[in-house]
Design a protein around this motif. Structure first.
Motif, short mmCIF file in Angstrom:
data_model
loop_
_atom_site.label_atom_id
_atom_site.label_comp_id
_atom_site.label_asym_id
_atom_site.label_seq_id
_atom_site.Cartn_x
_atom_site.Cartn_y
_atom_site.Cartn_z
N ALA A 101 40.65 -21.14 13.78
CA ALA A 101 39.29 -21.47 13.92
C ALA A 101 39.35 -20.56 15.06
O ALA A 101 39.78 -20.74 16.19
CB ALA A 101 39.23 -23.03 14.53
N ASN A 102 38.33 -19.46 15.01
CA ASN A 102 37.78 -18.60 16.14
C ASN A 102 36.29 -18.92 16.22
O ASN A 102 35.42 -18.85 15.74
CB ASN A 102 37.75 -17.07 15.41
N VAL A 103 36.38 -19.84 17.53
CA VAL A 103 35.13 -20.46 17.94
C VAL A 103 34.43 -19.61 18.89
O VAL A 103 34.91 -19.24 19.91
CB VAL A 103 35.31 -21.83 18.51
N VAL A 104 32.93 -19.46 18.64
CA VAL A 104 32.29 -18.66 19.75
C VAL A 104 31.01 -19.60 19.72
O VAL A 104 30.31 -20.23 18.99
CB VAL A 104 31.39 -17.46 19.09
N ALA A 105 30.99 -20.10 21.23
CA ALA A 105 29.99 -20.94 21.62
C ALA A 105 28.51 -20.21 22.30
O ALA A 105 28.79 -19.31 22.79
CB ALA A 105 30.38 -21.72 22.85
#
Length: 134
Positions: A101-105
């Protein structure tokens, strides 16, 4: 309107959606202004260089190198940037299925980039939250 902060509410009310296109993460030299014509979805400055998230097709046309292709899953719930635990819960859920999971907020939503070939499995896993399956 401020975003939600309550973790259980965020998890059960999110409706994840796979976005169109395949994206890649590239690292480049220079400034953002040198790459604006590539229309990056996102960028981040690190000590080692500038990371761009761009469409795979765009990266290929610009002859940028990349390691893998990803699909973007948007968690369609207005999460607060001060919410605690959403990224951890999403990463833990996907990790239990062997999915990175590569998360960008961003301001309104969180966006998870997963390996292209695992996008449908990731979407199914994230939908388990709405079904009350932790």
């Amino acid at each position: 309107m401020p975003g939600m902060v309550e973790l259980d509410e965020l998890l059960t009310s999110m409706s994840p959606e796979i976005q169109e296109g395949e994206y890649v993460f590239c690292t480049v030299e220079g400034d953002y202004s040198d790459y604006v014509q590539l229309n990056p979805l996102a960028c981040f400055r690190e000590a080692e260089g500038l990371t761009l998230i761009v469409l795979a097709e765009t990266a290929q046309q610009a002859e940028l190198t990349f390691d893998a292709r990803f699909r973007q899953i948007t968690l369609t719930v207005h999460s607060s940037l001060e919410a605690v635990g959403l990224t951890a819960a999403v990463a833990e859920k996907l990790a239990s299925y062997g999915i990175s999971a590569n998360v960008v907020a961003a301001y309104y939503h969180d966006h998870v980039f997963v390996q292209s070939e695992k996008a449908e499995a990731a979407l199914s896993a994230l939908k388990e939250f709405a079904q009350g399956m932790s």
